[in-house]
Design a protein around this motif. Structure first.
Motif, PDB file in Angstrom:
ATOM      1  N   ARG A  43       0.838  -1.211   0.000  1.00  0.00           N
ATOM      2  CA  ARG A  43       0.000   0.000   0.000  1.00  0.00           C
ATOM      3  C   ARG A  43       0.863   1.247   0.000  1.00  0.00           C
ATOM      4  O   ARG A  43       0.515   2.247  -0.624  1.00  0.00           O
ATOM      5  N   GLY A  44       1.993   1.189   0.688  1.00  0.00           N
ATOM      6  CA  GLY A  44       2.923   2.319   0.683  1.00  0.00           C
ATOM      7  C   GLY A  44       3.509   2.540  -0.694  1.00  0.00           C
ATOM      8  O   GLY A  44       3.665   3.682  -1.139  1.00  0.00           O
ATOM      9  N   GLN A  45       3.818   1.446  -1.387  1.00  0.00           N
ATOM     10  CA  GLN A  45       4.336   1.564  -2.747  1.00  0.00           C
ATOM     11  C   GLN A  45       3.267   2.123  -3.689  1.00  0.00           C
ATOM     12  O   GLN A  45       3.572   2.923  -4.565  1.00  0.00           O
ATOM     13  N   ALA A  46       2.023   1.721  -3.497  1.00  0.00           N
ATOM     14  CA  ALA A  46       0.928   2.249  -4.313  1.00  0.00           C
ATOM     15  C   ALA A  46       0.765   3.748  -4.065  1.00  0.00           C
ATOM     16  O   ALA A  46       0.605   4.542  -5.004  1.00  0.00           O
ATOM     17  N   ALA A  65       3.152  11.060 -15.614  1.00  0.00           N
ATOM     18  CA  ALA A  65       2.131  11.129 -14.569  1.00  0.00           C
ATOM     19  C   ALA A  65       1.071  10.058 -14.801  1.00  0.00           C
ATOM     20  O   ALA A  65       0.692   9.337 -13.869  1.00  0.00           O
ATOM     21  N   GLU A  66       0.623   9.932 -16.034  1.00  0.00           N
ATOM     22  CA  GLU A  66      -0.386   8.931 -16.347  1.00  0.00           C
ATOM     23  C   GLU A  66       0.118   7.519 -16.043  1.00  0.00           C
ATOM     24  O   GLU A  66      -0.601   6.707 -15.443  1.00  0.00           O
ATOM     25  N   ARG A  67       1.353   7.223 -16.431  1.00  0.00           N
ATOM     26  CA  ARG A  67       1.919   5.899 -16.150  1.00  0.00           C
ATOM     27  C   ARG A  67       1.950   5.617 -14.650  1.00  0.00           C
ATOM     28  O   ARG A  67       1.619   4.511 -14.203  1.00  0.00           O
ATOM     29  N   GLU A  74      -3.090  -0.193 -10.198  1.00  0.00           N
ATOM     30  CA  GLU A  74      -2.759  -1.623 -10.207  1.00  0.00           C
ATOM     31  C   GLU A  74      -2.261  -2.074  -8.843  1.00  0.00           C
ATOM     32  O   GLU A  74      -2.648  -3.134  -8.345  1.00  0.00           O
ATOM     33  N   ARG A  75      -1.406  -1.267  -8.240  1.00  0.00           N
ATOM     34  CA  ARG A  75      -0.832  -1.653  -6.949  1.00  0.00           C
ATOM     35  C   ARG A  75      -1.857  -1.616  -5.821  1.00  0.00           C
ATOM     36  O   ARG A  75      -1.826  -2.466  -4.933  1.00  0.00           O
ATOM     37  N   TYR A  76      -2.751  -0.639  -5.844  1.00  0.00           N
ATOM     38  CA  TYR A  76      -3.810  -0.627  -4.830  1.00  0.00           C
ATOM     39  C   TYR A  76      -4.687  -1.869  -4.984  1.00  0.00           C
ATOM     40  O   TYR A  76      -5.092  -2.484  -3.992  1.00  0.00           O
TER      41      TYR A  76
END
Length: 86
Positions: A43-46, A65-67, A74-76
């Motif tokens: 979650r921290g990485q997201a 920014a979009e990427r 995806e990460r969340y």
């Protein structure tokens, strides 16, 4: 709070503000791109990916920014899936 004001403040950035955001960009990149298997919080990485999207947007790098925003989504999702398994 001051950092958030810089991210969401007036459109024009002074050179000092721009330099600060570039330093923050490198810091967040090292965390967001870290290996989750090494104990990083997904979650921290997201969250870091989302913050990177905002920093790139403020610096005028809209494709980057979009990427990063898509990466954050995806990460969340992956973090939520992992939490469901626990």
């Amino acid at each position: 709070a001051q950092f958030d004001e810089l991210l969401h403040g007036p459109k024009h950035l002074h050179e000092g503000q721009r330099q600060f955001l570039l330093i923050a960009l490198h810091h967040y990149e090292s965390f967001a791109d870290g290996d989750a298997a090494e104990g990083e919080d997904p979650r921290g990485q997201a969250s870091a990916s989302s913050r990177l999207g905002t920093i790139h947007r403020r610096l005028g790098s809209l494709d980057a920014a979009e990427r990063r925003y898509l990466q954050a989504i995806e990460r969340y999702g992956a973090a939520a899936d992992t939490a469901d398994l626990a």
